[in-house]
Design a protein around this motif. Structure first.
Motif, short mmCIF file in Angstrom:
data_model
loop_
_atom_site.label_atom_id
_atom_site.label_comp_id
_atom_site.label_asym_id
_atom_site.label_seq_id
_atom_site.Cartn_x
_atom_site.Cartn_y
_atom_site.Cartn_z
N ASN A 29 -13.69 68.93 -18.50
CA ASN A 29 -15.15 68.82 -18.53
C ASN A 29 -15.73 68.64 -17.13
O ASN A 29 -16.82 69.13 -16.85
CB ASN A 29 -15.57 67.65 -19.41
CG ASN A 29 -17.05 67.69 -19.73
OD1 ASN A 29 -17.56 68.67 -20.25
ND2 ASN A 29 -17.76 66.62 -19.41
N GLU A 33 -18.69 71.16 -15.77
CA GLU A 33 -20.03 70.71 -15.37
C GLU A 33 -20.30 71.03 -13.90
O GLU A 33 -21.42 71.41 -13.53
CB GLU A 33 -20.16 69.21 -15.62
CG GLU A 33 -20.01 68.79 -17.08
CD GLU A 33 -21.20 69.20 -17.92
OE1 GLU A 33 -22.25 69.54 -17.34
OE2 GLU A 33 -21.08 69.19 -19.16
N ASP A 36 -20.93 74.79 -13.46
CA ASP A 36 -22.26 75.14 -13.97
C ASP A 36 -23.36 74.74 -12.98
O ASP A 36 -24.39 75.41 -12.89
CB ASP A 36 -22.51 74.46 -15.31
CG ASP A 36 -21.68 75.08 -16.43
OD1 ASP A 36 -21.15 76.19 -16.22
OD2 ASP A 36 -21.55 74.46 -17.50
N GLU A 149 -17.48 62.48 -20.27
CA GLU A 149 -18.52 62.17 -19.28
C GLU A 149 -17.95 61.48 -18.05
O GLU A 149 -18.45 61.66 -16.94
CB GLU A 149 -19.60 61.30 -19.93
CG GLU A 149 -20.31 61.99 -21.08
CD GLU A 149 -20.93 63.31 -20.67
OE1 GLU A 149 -21.43 63.42 -19.53
OE2 GLU A 149 -20.90 64.25 -21.48
N SER A 152 -16.73 64.11 -15.96
CA SER A 152 -17.86 64.84 -15.35
C SER A 152 -18.35 64.16 -14.09
O SER A 152 -18.47 64.79 -13.03
CB SER A 152 -18.99 64.97 -16.37
OG SER A 152 -20.11 65.59 -15.79
#
Length: 526
Positions: A29, A33, A36, A149, A152
């Protein structure tokens, strides 16, 4: 929902499987992220892509991912989930490598296709595999969101700190390596319990979509508003306050840390107060944040308010995933595939709507529109939970019941010696506070030693920060300087987390491990 556990598997095997899933989610993840975030800027600056081409590049990855979500849901129900997820991680590694070495825009478009396929193949089976322990432990989805998270924000801190030294292509190469490691972690996970039922094809998929329609509509609406709020905030930071990329990312960072820390504690609120109340509270908190954006005077205030939005997401998202998994019954993978497609579509609509609102309406009006949609989630989401008929307050099933093999109820048992029970592998309990504090002291001593060395060689980010010095470094010097900064941030989080855990009232561990036991095993198993 399939939670069959063979007698020889035991909770130790199931928790080892979950632990590797959590590690893989965190490892992948973060790069997802980060890519992106950096991709649109890199495509424009390095490949010379115009705004339309950049938009098409992002839209292509999103479209492939949405279209493949239902297909990967079927694969998650009919194939070994860790293998499907590992394939997705490898495809995403190839996508990142494609960006790292792309000489032209067509190669970047091919990498976007691989990234969309990889994301679909990874996330649906990972979420479906986590659901295998949902009946025994309602904390599995809060734990998954927390690890996602955390991966991330750690990737953002490390990536943006090392970006001056590595450049965008070096950053993409590092992301590819992390995704490859995630694939390796998945392949070392125990296989799914033998005897797990394979799902049927055909009309069942359409019937499942009809059954999940209330929650999918609510999820798509709230995802639209959440994406709009994120884009509105980013646009306001860049255009309203003139912040650069790194400064804007620092506004989002406290919320990202909170998003990684709060799902577990908020998951315990679900057990105490019920899913519907938590969904109402989370939706209203998100709406309050969106409305307050209209009057926030400065970036520090926005950073504090973003923490409120992150707390709302930390409460709502795990409940959504758990509700979909339970309501899907035996078609967990297909249900979660539909759920993720709804989230992605809502995010795409929200991002596009945010741009239109920001340009065509006042800032205050755009914030209020997003707040109204989020507030509607306080009605739509609890209604969906009630219509689907899932439990409002999930309760863990005793380990003995979870390990039982379904079968006919016997008549009266004949007198005789009790049957031998196969020994189960031991499950580690939580670390005692003294051990946690000793390990923290070792971490602090190591970081202090390294920082002293960095001061001696004049590469200490901390000294530059305290003295206000601004230096332009390149090559290995910039890499070491950025790594020192990352290490300090990680240490700060380590200190806060350890002290919070030590200060918490101890709870006796349960056999089979609860939320805390699985978290400990997730950290220590590798």
């Amino acid at each position: 929902m399939d939670t069959t556990v063979s007698p020889g598997a035991g909770t130790g095997r199931a928790q080892r499987r979950e632990a590797r899933l959590l590690w893989a989610a965190a490892l992948l993840n973060g790069p997802v992220e980060l890519v992106d975030f950096v991709l649109p800027l890199w495509a424009g600056a390095t490949l010379g892509a115009g705004p339309a081409a950049v938009g098409a590049l992002v839209a292509l990855e999103l479209a492939v991912s949405v279209l493949l979500r239902p297909v990967t849901g079927l694969l998650a129900d009919t194939r070994e989930r860790r293998t499907v997820a590992a394939t997705g991680a490898l495809l995403y590694a190839l996508s990142c490598a494609g960006y790292a070495f792309a000489p032209t825009l067509p190669v970047a478009f091919a990498a976007a296709v691989l990234g969309g396929a990889g994301g679909a193949l990874f996330w649906v089976p990972v979420r479906a595999a986590v659901a295998e322990r949902l009946e025994q432990d309602p904390g599995v989805y809060p734990r998954l969101v927390s690890w996602e998270e955390t991966g991330s924000w750690v990737a953002f801190v490390a990536g943006l700190s090392l970006l001056p030294a590595l450049g965008e292509r070096g950053l993409f190469a590092g992301c590819a390596a992390a995704c490859a490691v995630a694939a390796g972690v998945l392949l070392t996970a125990p296989r799914r319990a033998s005897g797990a039922p394979r799902e049927e094809r055909g009309p069942a998929a359409r019937a499942l979509a009809r059954r999940l329609r209330p929650v999918l509509a609510a999820v798509a609406a709230t995802a639209t508003a959440e994406a709009a709020v994120s884009v509105l905030l980013l646009l306001h930071l860049q255009r309203g306050f003139g912040l650069g990329i790194v400064e804007a990312a620092l506004v989002f960072l406290p919320g990202a840390v909170v998003m990684g820390a709060l799902p577990g504690p908020l998951g315990r609120l679900v057990l105490r107060h019920g899913r519907r109340r938590v969904l109402v509270g989370g939706s209203l908190a998100g709406a309050a944040f969106a409305a307050s954006l209209a009057v926030a005077p400065s970036p520090p205030v926005l950073a504090v308010l973003w923490v409120l939005s992150a707390a709302a997401c930390a409460a709502v998202v795990p409940v959504q995933q758990a509700v979909v998994a339970e309501a899907s019954g035996a078609g967990t993978g297909r249900g979660l595939g539909l759920y993720e497609a709804a989230v992605l579509l809502g995010g795409a609509v929200g991002a596009a709507a945010a741009g239109v609102l920001y340009q065509g309406a006042s800032w205050a009006a755009a914030c209020l529109v997003a707040a109204l949609v989020l507030a509607a989630g306080a009605v739509l989401l609890p209604y969906a939970v009630r219509v689907l008929g899932v439990d409002d307050r999930p309760a863990p099933v005793p380990v003995e019941t979870a390990l039982a093999v379904p079968g006919p109820v016997p008549a009266l048992a004949a007198p005789g010696p009790a049957p031998a029970v196969e020994a189960q592998p031991p499950v580690r309990s939580a670390k005692p506070p003294a051990q946690r504090l000793r390990e923290l002291a070792q971490h602090v001593a190591l970081v202090v030693t390294v920082q002293v060395v960095l001061v001696l060689v004049d590469l200490s980010w901390l000294v530059d920060r305290l003295t206000g010095a601004r230096r332009e470094l390149d090559g290995p010097a910039a890499l070491v300087h950025g790594a020192g900064r990352v290490w300090l941030v990680v240490l700060a989080v380590d200190v806060v987390w350890t002290l919070a855990v030590v200060a918490r009232r101890p709870v006796p561990p349960r056999d089979g491990g609860g939320a805390d036991g699985a978290v400990e095993q997730g950290r220590d198993v590798l």
